[in-house]
Motif scaffolding. Structure first.
Motif, PDB file in Angstrom:
ATOM      1  N   ILE A  96       0.852  -1.212   0.000  1.00 21.54           N
ATOM      2  CA  ILE A  96       0.000   0.000   0.000  1.00 21.54           C
ATOM      3  C   ILE A  96       0.882   1.255   0.000  1.00 21.54           C
ATOM      4  N   PHE A  97       1.803   1.306   0.961  1.00 21.21           N
ATOM      5  CA  PHE A  97       2.637   2.506   1.090  1.00 21.21           C
ATOM      6  C   PHE A  97       3.425   2.773  -0.197  1.00 21.21           C
ATOM      7  N   MET A  98       3.991   1.710  -0.740  1.00 21.81           N
ATOM      8  CA  MET A  98       4.840   1.902  -1.919  1.00 21.81           C
ATOM      9  C   MET A  98       4.026   2.230  -3.168  1.00 21.81           C
ATOM     10  N   SER A  99       2.802   1.729  -3.237  1.00 19.15           N
ATOM     11  CA  SER A  99       1.982   2.076  -4.412  1.00 19.15           C
ATOM     12  C   SER A  99       1.660   3.565  -4.379  1.00 19.15           C
ATOM     13  N   ASN A 100       1.375   4.088  -3.185  1.00 25.66           N
ATOM     14  CA  ASN A 100       1.066   5.524  -3.092  1.00 25.66           C
ATOM     15  C   ASN A 100       2.318   6.386  -3.275  1.00 25.66           C
ATOM     16  N   ILE A 101       3.441   5.919  -2.719  1.00 23.31           N
ATOM     17  CA  ILE A 101       4.689   6.697  -2.843  1.00 23.31           C
ATOM     18  C   ILE A 101       5.207   6.627  -4.278  1.00 23.31           C
ATOM     19  N   GLY A 102       5.277   5.423  -4.830  1.00 24.67           N
ATOM     20  CA  GLY A 102       5.794   5.254  -6.199  1.00 24.67           C
ATOM     21  C   GLY A 102       4.943   5.991  -7.223  1.00 24.67           C
ATOM     22  N   GLY A 103       3.622   5.960  -7.003  1.00 28.69           N
ATOM     23  CA  GLY A 103       2.720   6.620  -7.947  1.00 28.69           C
ATOM     24  C   GLY A 103       2.910   8.120  -8.004  1.00 28.69           C
ATOM     25  N   THR A 104       3.501   8.684  -6.965  1.00 27.80           N
ATOM     26  CA  THR A 104       3.703  10.137  -6.918  1.00 27.80           C
ATOM     27  C   THR A 104       4.787  10.591  -7.906  1.00 27.80           C
ATOM     28  N   ALA A 105       5.626   9.655  -8.318  1.00 24.30           N
ATOM     29  CA  ALA A 105       6.836  10.033  -9.065  1.00 24.30           C
ATOM     30  C   ALA A 105       6.595  10.470 -10.506  1.00 24.30           C
ATOM     31  N   THR A 106       5.491  10.012 -11.093  1.00 20.24           N
ATOM     32  CA  THR A 106       5.319  10.302 -12.529  1.00 20.24           C
ATOM     33  C   THR A 106       3.930  10.874 -12.840  1.00 20.24           C
ATOM     34  N   LEU A 107       3.822  11.362 -14.059  1.00 22.67           N
ATOM     35  CA  LEU A 107       2.539  11.900 -14.546  1.00 22.67           C
ATOM     36  C   LEU A 107       1.446  10.843 -14.503  1.00 22.67           C
ATOM     37  N   ILE A 108       1.799   9.590 -14.858  1.00 26.40           N
ATOM     38  CA  ILE A 108       0.774   8.557 -15.026  1.00 26.40           C
ATOM     39  C   ILE A 108       0.624   7.673 -13.792  1.00 26.40           C
ATOM     40  N   GLY A 109       1.356   7.976 -12.719  1.00 24.55           N
ATOM     41  CA  GLY A 109       1.372   7.080 -11.564  1.00 24.55           C
ATOM     42  C   GLY A 109       0.162   7.180 -10.654  1.00 24.55           C
ATOM     43  N   ASP A 110      -0.472   8.334 -10.604  1.00 26.19           N
ATOM     44  CA  ASP A 110      -1.584   8.525  -9.678  1.00 26.19           C
ATOM     45  C   ASP A 110      -2.565   9.529 -10.306  1.00 26.19           C
ATOM     46  N   PRO A 111      -3.863   9.288 -10.187  1.00 25.44           N
ATOM     47  CA  PRO A 111      -4.827  10.188 -10.831  1.00 25.44           C
ATOM     48  C   PRO A 111      -4.628  11.671 -10.512  1.00 25.44           C
ATOM     49  N   PRO A 112      -4.278  12.075  -9.265  1.00 22.87           N
ATOM     50  CA  PRO A 112      -4.070  13.519  -9.043  1.00 22.87           C
ATOM     51  C   PRO A 112      -3.009  14.101  -9.979  1.00 22.87           C
ATOM     52  N   ASN A 113      -1.946  13.335 -10.224  1.00 21.41           N
ATOM     53  CA  ASN A 113      -0.905  13.836 -11.124  1.00 21.41           C
ATOM     54  C   ASN A 113      -1.432  13.968 -12.554  1.00 21.41           C
ATOM     55  N   ILE A 114      -2.219  12.991 -12.975  1.00 26.30           N
ATOM     56  CA  ILE A 114      -2.802  13.054 -14.330  1.00 26.30           C
ATOM     57  C   ILE A 114      -3.660  14.312 -14.448  1.00 26.30           C
ATOM     58  N   MET A 115      -4.457  14.569 -13.403  1.00 24.06           N
ATOM     59  CA  MET A 115      -5.348  15.743 -13.435  1.00 24.06           C
ATOM     60  C   MET A 115      -4.542  17.040 -13.434  1.00 24.06           C
ATOM     61  N   ILE A 116      -3.524  17.103 -12.575  1.00 28.74           N
ATOM     62  CA  ILE A 116      -2.708  18.328 -12.497  1.00 28.74           C
ATOM     63  C   ILE A 116      -1.964  18.525 -13.822  1.00 28.74           C
ATOM     64  N   GLY A 117      -1.370  17.439 -14.320  1.00 29.46           N
ATOM     65  CA  GLY A 117      -0.618  17.515 -15.580  1.00 29.46           C
ATOM     66  C   GLY A 117      -1.496  18.019 -16.708  1.00 29.46           C
ATOM     67  N   SER A 118      -2.693  17.490 -16.776  1.00 29.39           N
ATOM     68  CA  SER A 118      -3.595  17.864 -17.864  1.00 29.39           C
ATOM     69  C   SER A 118      -4.071  19.307 -17.725  1.00 29.39           C
ATOM     70  N   ALA A 119      -4.381  19.700 -16.492  1.00 31.28           N
ATOM     71  CA  ALA A 119      -4.917  21.054 -16.281  1.00 31.28           C
ATOM     72  C   ALA A 119      -3.863  22.138 -16.490  1.00 31.28           C
ATOM     73  N   VAL A 120      -2.601  21.811 -16.167  1.00 27.33           N
ATOM     74  CA  VAL A 120      -1.555  22.835 -16.197  1.00 27.33           C
ATOM     75  C   VAL A 120      -0.681  22.696 -17.449  1.00 27.33           C
ATOM     76  N   GLY A 121      -0.835  21.573 -18.145  1.00 25.75           N
ATOM     77  CA  GLY A 121      -0.010  21.356 -19.329  1.00 25.75           C
ATOM     78  C   GLY A 121       1.377  20.840 -18.985  1.00 25.75           C
ATOM     79  N   LEU A 122       1.468  20.082 -17.879  1.00 30.29           N
ATOM     80  CA  LEU A 122       2.762  19.509 -17.497  1.00 30.29           C
ATOM     81  C   LEU A 122       2.902  18.123 -18.110  1.00 30.29           C
ATOM     82  N   GLY A 123       4.103  17.800 -18.556  1.00 31.56           N
ATOM     83  CA  GLY A 123       4.321  16.521 -19.220  1.00 31.56           C
ATOM     84  C   GLY A 123       4.987  15.492 -18.326  1.00 31.56           C
ATOM     85  N   PHE A 124       5.214  14.318 -18.909  1.00 30.00           N
ATOM     86  CA  PHE A 124       5.832  13.194 -18.208  1.00 30.00           C
ATOM     87  C   PHE A 124       7.176  13.605 -17.609  1.00 30.00           C
ATOM     88  N   ASN A 125       7.977  14.292 -18.412  1.00 28.39           N
ATOM     89  CA  ASN A 125       9.321  14.675 -17.953  1.00 28.39           C
ATOM     90  C   ASN A 125       9.282  15.693 -16.809  1.00 28.39           C
TER      91      ASN A 125
END
Lengths: 442, 158
Positions: free
Chosen positions: A149-178
């Protein structure tokens, strides 16, 4: 006349806020499926005149939906090859099936998968193998499940596609994978270097296995876990293309949703190549049926509900209120968002929270020096919302999925038991993120 | 049900507090697909079948996945086991009560059920189907696909 117009818009504002709060409360209560609640909330925003249908549709972020759906299809097809079992067994054998080594390796593999897949998918793939290995080693699966559980939440934070909040932020702000990789992955590595050994230390007394039991795991033949070599090759090829396209998306001028959807279509094409029409229909139907429609429709409803709040100016009011509290100071605002997001995400779903925070943070941009200047706020939001998921058992969907597995296999994870470990660990990770945000951006 | 299915011979049954080894012994010696489990009043409780017994040999994670109809573990061909280990695993369950492992939410048929319902349940399920009294749910007999076909065939040409 102006007075009448103002009163009408004021009542519309309170109506929208009321509908949104009721939707939020119903989501938190978990009495009714969250997708039903979000769609009802969205529908009422339209019926009550807060939004018209076109404005509601304009509020839906199809980039987020497309990225999620595309990745879900790719993972659902890939998992049939046995790739994920192969990697998990391989990892356990690399450490000679030593219980502490397995904890370290499973944490690493879970974090890695979670960075590339969504968290729920990651735990769905990892937990059955973890349970199987711990059963063979006659170990309590509890520490391993919590680590997953802990590692799925921590690891998912690292990339655009790892966790839905990042996908939403990336899409709304125009931030990419890199952008995510360069700004969040470094601190996630540091957080893992601190938390993984800590977990091994906490549970070290429970992690003892006999040489006979370890030999049984060592006798696993990971190559046999691969059930379809052709599909494995195709999946790896498509995953490679998709990851490359994510990294090069700036040069390719392709949105993440386009990349994920194209990848999904290519993998389906390869998987169905030369099959007759009936077999193709069966396979494609199966691949689409496994998409998490509840999540996608939850997003649709939320996007519309949040657009309703924006339309009536509630988000602007909230942003002004927040600016008054923080006095527009970047350091105070960023760290408030980081800690506030983490604490909130520990107890409420981080998806509606982030959906509400995105327009709020955007509204603060003009008063804080423009869009480029508020980048620390986006990283604070991403780190807080994703890491906060570890704070309690209800903090993230992946937590509840693992708890469900644990319950069915007779090793239940209780709310308080989880809180005792998860909340301090969450505070520790957010404290590390606090130092990082402060030193790097403020 | 229009056709008489239960024969004159009393059916094998197990009380819910019987040990599992007794179920294994009856099922294997009489080559039955499933045994009905009843309480002391003769009320049908559930079924203990060959598939259920074999399922107990699987790792918990796989059993859970099977119960959820989940294909997360598509194959177990990577595992290394041997018959002795599996025998030990089966023996370790021998004193568990039958009632604990019986499948309880199984569909049943009643004396007045249509034959078609019995056929459908037999085709859907993995085990034989229990025939019980509608009001009391007292167990009457087990109906297998073979019993049904045999009974139908007996009527042919009459």
């Amino acid at each position: 006349m102006n007075h009448v117009t103002s009163a009408a818009s004021n009542s519309m504002l309170w109506l929208a806020v009321g509908l949104f709060v009721a939707t939020y409360a119903a989501i938190i209560s978990e009495k009714v499926n969250r997708a039903i609640v979000a769609l009802l909330g969205a529908g009422l925003m339209i019926v009550c005149g807060v939004l018209n249908q076109q404005a509601a549709i304009d509020g839906i972020d199809f980039n987020t939906l497309g990225l999620l759906a595309g990745m879900m299809i790719i993972v659902n097809v890939t998992k049939r090859s046995g790739l994920f079992q192969y990697v998990a067994i391989w990892a356990a054998k690399r450490v000679k099936a030593h219980p502490i080594g397995i904890m370290l390796m499973m944490s690493l593999v879970t974090a890695l998968f979670s960075a590339l897949l969504d968290n729920v998918t990651t735990v769905l793939l990892m937990v059955p193998v973890i349970l199987l290995i711990t059963e063979e080693l006659k170990l309590s699966p509890y520490p391993y499940l919590l680590a997953a559980i802990f590692m799925s939440n921590i690891g998912g934070t690292a990339t655009l596609i790892g966790d839905p909040p990042n996908i939403m932020i990336g899409s709304a702000v125009g931030l990419g994978f890199n952008d995510f990789l360069l700004n969040l992955a470094p601190i996630i590595v540091v957080i893992m270097l601190v938390t993984v050994p800590l977990m091994a230390l906490i549970w070290r007394k429970q992690m003892v296995a006999t040489p006979e039991d370890r030999a049984r795991v060592m006798a696993f033949n990971e190559r046999e876990a691969i059930t379809d070599v052709r599909l494995l090759r195709q999946s790896l090829f498509v995953l490679f293309l998709v990851m490359t396209a994510f990294i090069l998306h700036g040069m390719l001028h392709l949105e993440p949703a386009t990349v994920a959807m194209l990848g999904a279509a290519l993998l389906l094409l390869l998987d169905n190549f030369k099959l007759d029409a009936e077999a193709q229909s069966h396979k494609v139907h199966h691949a689409f049926a496994e998409i998490e429609w509840i999540t996608l429709f939850f997003f649709v409803g939320l996007f519309i509900a949040v657009r309703g709040l924006e339309q009536v100016g509630a988000i602007d009011h909230l942003a002004q209120w927040m600016l008054q509290i923080t006095k527009g100071d970047m350091t105070i605002t960023a760290l408030t968002i980081l800690w506030g997001s983490a604490i909130a995400s520990a107890f409420v779903d981080n998806i509606p929270f982030v959906a509400t925070m995105i327009p709020l943070v955007k509204s603060m941009a003009p008063a804080m020096g423009g869009e480029a200047a508020i980048m620390p706020l986006w990283w604070s939001l991403a780190l807080g919302a994703c890491l906060g998921g570890n704070g309690s058992l209800v903090g993230a969907s992946a937590n509840l999925v693992v708890a469900g597995f644990a319950e069915r296999t007779g090793s239940p994870i209780r709310f308080i038991g989880f809180l005792k470990v998860g909340f301090p660990l969450m505070l520790l990770t957010v404290a590390i993120a606090h130092v990082y945000i402060y030193l790097r951006y403020l | 049900m229009k056709i008489k299915i239960c024969g004159g011979k009393p059916a094998d049954t197990l009380y819910e507090n019987a040990p599992l080894h007794k179920a294994v012994s009856i099922i294997t010696s009489k080559r039955l697909a499933a045994l009905p489990v009843i309480n002391e009043q003769g009320v049908f409780v559930g079924i203990i079948g060959v598939n259920g017994l074999l399922e107990m040999l699987l790792p918990k994670a796989v059993r859970s996945a099977l119960a959820q109809n989940d294909d997360t573990i598509p194959s177990l061909s990577f595992m290394d086991d041997n018959m002795d280990e599996l025998r030990v695993r089966l023996a370790s369950l021998s004193d568990v009560t039958v009632g604990k492992l019986a499948k309880r939410d199984v569909p049943v048929i009643y004396p007045d059920s249509p034959v078609m319902e019995a056929v459908l349940l037999l085709l859907r399920g993995e085990d034989d189907v229990a025939l019980v009294e509608r009001e009391t749910r007292k167990f009457m007999c087990m109906v297998s696909a073979l019993d049904l076909l045999h009974t139908l065939n007996e009527g042919v040409g009459k």
